[in-house]
Design a protein around this motif. Structure first.
Motif, PDB file in Angstrom:
ATOM      1  N   ARG A 118      10.828  -2.922 -17.249  1.00  0.00           N
ATOM      2  CA  ARG A 118      10.162  -2.162 -18.316  1.00  0.00           C
ATOM      3  C   ARG A 118      11.153  -1.526 -19.277  1.00  0.00           C
ATOM      4  O   ARG A 118      10.737  -0.938 -20.295  1.00  0.00           O
ATOM      5  N   ARG A 121      10.854  -1.834 -22.992  1.00  0.00           N
ATOM      6  CA  ARG A 121       9.658  -1.275 -23.636  1.00  0.00           C
ATOM      7  C   ARG A 121       9.668   0.253 -23.645  1.00  0.00           C
ATOM      8  O   ARG A 121       8.670   0.870 -23.970  1.00  0.00           O
ATOM      9  N   THR A 122      10.786   0.860 -23.265  1.00  0.00           N
ATOM     10  CA  THR A 122      10.904   2.312 -23.323  1.00  0.00           C
ATOM     11  C   THR A 122      11.818   2.697 -24.474  1.00  0.00           C
ATOM     12  O   THR A 122      12.603   1.880 -24.962  1.00  0.00           O
ATOM     13  N   GLU A 139       7.649   8.688 -19.843  1.00  0.00           N
ATOM     14  CA  GLU A 139       7.874   7.235 -19.805  1.00  0.00           C
ATOM     15  C   GLU A 139       8.154   6.756 -18.389  1.00  0.00           C
ATOM     16  O   GLU A 139       7.723   5.655 -18.003  1.00  0.00           O
ATOM     17  N   THR A 143       6.037   3.981 -16.530  1.00  0.00           N
ATOM     18  CA  THR A 143       6.726   2.798 -16.020  1.00  0.00           C
ATOM     19  C   THR A 143       6.429   2.590 -14.546  1.00  0.00           C
ATOM     20  O   THR A 143       6.184   1.461 -14.094  1.00  0.00           O
ATOM     21  N   ARG A 146       2.845   1.287 -14.180  1.00  0.00           N
ATOM     22  CA  ARG A 146       2.734  -0.109 -14.598  1.00  0.00           C
ATOM     23  C   ARG A 146       3.382  -1.038 -13.578  1.00  0.00           C
ATOM     24  O   ARG A 146       2.854  -2.118 -13.275  1.00  0.00           O
ATOM     25  N   ALA A 147       4.511  -0.637 -13.015  1.00  0.00           N
ATOM     26  CA  ALA A 147       5.187  -1.447 -12.006  1.00  0.00           C
ATOM     27  C   ALA A 147       4.311  -1.625 -10.775  1.00  0.00           C
ATOM     28  O   ALA A 147       4.232  -2.713 -10.199  1.00  0.00           O
ATOM     29  N   ALA A 182       6.817  -7.447 -16.295  1.00  0.00           N
ATOM     30  CA  ALA A 182       6.961  -6.048 -16.704  1.00  0.00           C
ATOM     31  C   ALA A 182       7.471  -5.908 -18.131  1.00  0.00           C
ATOM     32  O   ALA A 182       7.347  -4.842 -18.736  1.00  0.00           O
ATOM     33  N   THR A 183       8.013  -6.970 -18.702  1.00  0.00           N
ATOM     34  CA  THR A 183       8.502  -6.918 -20.081  1.00  0.00           C
ATOM     35  C   THR A 183       7.388  -7.106 -21.104  1.00  0.00           C
ATOM     36  O   THR A 183       7.641  -7.118 -22.310  1.00  0.00           O
ATOM     37  N   ASP A 184       6.149  -7.271 -20.614  1.00  0.00           N
ATOM     38  CA  ASP A 184       4.986  -7.505 -21.487  1.00  0.00           C
ATOM     39  C   ASP A 184       5.165  -8.747 -22.356  1.00  0.00           C
ATOM     40  O   ASP A 184       5.079  -8.703 -23.582  1.00  0.00           O
TER      41      ASP A 184
END
Length: 291
Positions: A118, A121-122, A139, A143, A146-147, A182-184
């Motif tokens: 992630r 994306r932060t 954040e 994160t 989401r993880a 996780a990197t979208d």
């Protein structure tokens, strides 16, 4: 050439606009041309397979797509924009990948490994992170949440606190996919995701890739297991000596006599891969290839 299958085919999703386009990609290393004038298009909601004997240039082509190599000629576009040959820029643009050899942080937990993905994306800067200011804490919480969602998605929700090095091999493969997710990304590239897996783990990997496709992502897969690739993909490209030999549906590719010759009749693709040549013949045997 036919591939006998005992599983129920999964219907392909309807495909949208092109998301990835490679045009005339060529990669030379001195006097060696590893990839020559390769074109490939991947559409939204599509699974595309990349096959070929050892030394065919598959991983080199992957490296050109993902910014590890700058192509000698040609260009790669993602959603219409030319991708700069820098891995971080490629990830930020929306393309993620896994590697043939697992590259996890062995001494981190599964959750921490996915959290690393992630990072792109932060937006917290160094000072905020050092001081652990409000933005950093917000954040980090997002994160972490989401993880955990992604671990649940790939079936590893109960392994969040396990060290990566202590996880079974198949779980490590799934963990690497979760970290890539996780990197979208809009597109994920998987380099031999079933290498070294037993049949049960391979079926689980197939189910996971369909699940990823159904979530809205496009997928590109390199694989030597012909049964796996032909039952998984909407389209398949076969590379031989760095060039596209044939492209089409799985039925078209597996019945093409040139593909049979490439896998069974050609054993001199690349001297550097001679020791691995049996790994190409093995899948052809286990997938019940016949003429």
């Amino acid at each position: 050439m036919t591939v006998t299958d005992t599983t129920t085919p999964v219907a392909a999703a309807s495909h949208g606009a092109p998301i990835l386009q490679a045009r005339g990609v060529t990669m030379r290393f001195g006097g060696l041309t590893a990839v020559k004038d390769v074109d490939m298009t991947v559409n939204e909601g599509e699974i595309v397979g990349l096959i070929g004997p050892n030394g065919a240039g598959k991983t080199t082509f992957f490296n050109c797509l993902t910014g590890l190599y700058k192509p000698t000629e040609g260009e790669v576009t993602l959603m219409g924009s030319v991708i700069p040959p820098r891995p971080r820029a490629v990830v930020i643009a929306g393309m993620a990948r896994t590697f043939q050899n697992i590259r996890l942080f062995a001494n981190m937990t599964a959750l921490e490994n996915v959290m690393v993905g992630r990072y792109c994306r932060t937006s917290s800067m160094a000072l905020t992170s050092i001081l652990r200011g409000p933005k950093f804490r917000r954040e980090e919480a997002e994160t972490r949440a989401r993880a955990q969602e992604l671990l649940d998605f790939v079936g590893l929700g109960k392994s969040a606190e396990h060290l990566a090095r202590n996880m079974p091999y198949g779980d490590q493969r799934r963990l690497e996919i979760a970290r890539a997710l996780a990197t979208d990304p809009k597109l994920i590239l998987l380099d031999e995701p079933t290498a070294g897996m037993n049949p049960q783990e391979t079926r689980q990997a197939s189910d996971l890739i369909f699940k990823i496709r159904d979530s809205g992502l496009a997928v590109v897969v390199i694989e030597h297991d012909m049964r796996f690739i032909f039952n998984l993909c909407d389209r398949v490209l076969c590379l031989v000596r760095g060039e596209v030999l044939v492209e089409g549906t799985p039925a078209e590719v597996q019945s093409d006599p040139r593909v049979i010759e490439a896998y069974i009749g050609g054993g001199d693709d690349d001297e550097s891969d001679e020791s691995d040549e049996s790994s190409d013949l093995g899948p052809a045997t286990t997938t019940e290839v016949s003429e």
